[in-house]
Design an enzyme around this catalytic site. Structure first.
Site, short mmCIF file in Angstrom:
data_model
loop_
_atom_site.label_atom_id
_atom_site.label_comp_id
_atom_site.label_asym_id
_atom_site.label_seq_id
_atom_site.Cartn_x
_atom_site.Cartn_y
_atom_site.Cartn_z
N ARG A 1 0.82 -1.22 0.00
CA ARG A 1 0.00 0.00 0.00
C ARG A 1 0.86 1.27 0.00
NH1 ARG A 1 -5.51 2.20 0.60
NH2 ARG A 1 -5.05 4.40 0.83
N GLU A 2 1.88 1.30 0.83
CA GLU A 2 2.66 2.52 1.02
C GLU A 2 3.55 2.87 -0.17
OE1 GLU A 2 2.73 4.87 3.30
OE2 GLU A 2 1.32 4.02 4.71
#
Length: 185
Positions: free
Chosen positions: A72-73
């Site tokens: 996600r990051e």
């Protein structure tokens, strides 16, 4: 292996928003979108699997959650330039924010992933203090949301992602983690 912060597979999730899914031009949303997003990151992330597993074991944190947060990051590093996100505030695979923390280690190092995992654990513990009646899994999800936007922005379980990026951060990470678990993380 006992992961002391909760069982990832027992955390409820609504998955990813349409906006998050559009990162990969997906036309789906909900629980299916994070699976596809994570699948797109799997090949890039495989080189970090041993490190993720080692940090998870040392910190008693589910490696699938670490892998999901890396997905996600930073899309397993794909969106980084010299370890930094485009605005220059988030560093490394797990995007340690230099405005709140002093990043340590190389952007793709065990030291970095350990630091970021410790930050997540701190948020889980703060959420547990703020919401003593929440289950361990609710605190786990709350800690994930706090990792994105801060503890003060987690005000209720029902609205856990209202102030997170994409309005879906913790639900997206949880769904990705459940998928990564099925891939041996």
């Amino acid at each position: 292996m006992a992961y002391i912060y909760g069982d990832t597979m027992k955390i409820d999730t609504t998955g990813a928003s349409e906006a998050t899914a559009k990162q990969d031009k997906l036309t789906i949303k909900g629980v299916e979108a994070p699976k596809k997003l994570a699948e797109h990151d799997l090949a890039r992330g495989e080189k970090y699997k041993n490190m993720i597993t080692k940090v998870g074991k040392a910190k008693k944190m589910d490696p699938a959650v670490i892998a999901a947060m890396i997905s996600r990051e930073s899309r397993a590093g794909a969106v980084l330039k010299n370890g930094w996100e485009p605005a220059g505030n988030g560093f490394g695979l797990m995007q340690v924010d230099k405005r709140s923390h002093t990043p340590v280690g190389a952007w793709d190092s065990e030291q970095h992933v350990t630091q970021a995992t410790e930050i997540l654990i701190g948020f889980i513990k703060e959420i547990k203090v703020n919401f003593p009646k929440w289950t361990q899994e609710q605190c786990f999800k709350g800690g994930i949301a706090a990792y994105n936007k801060g503890v003060s922005r987690v005000t209720s379980y029902e609205n856990i992602d209202v102030k997170t990026t994409g309005l879906d951060y913790s639900s997206d990470v949880v769904a990705r983690a459940q998928w990564f678990r099925s891939k041996g993380y």
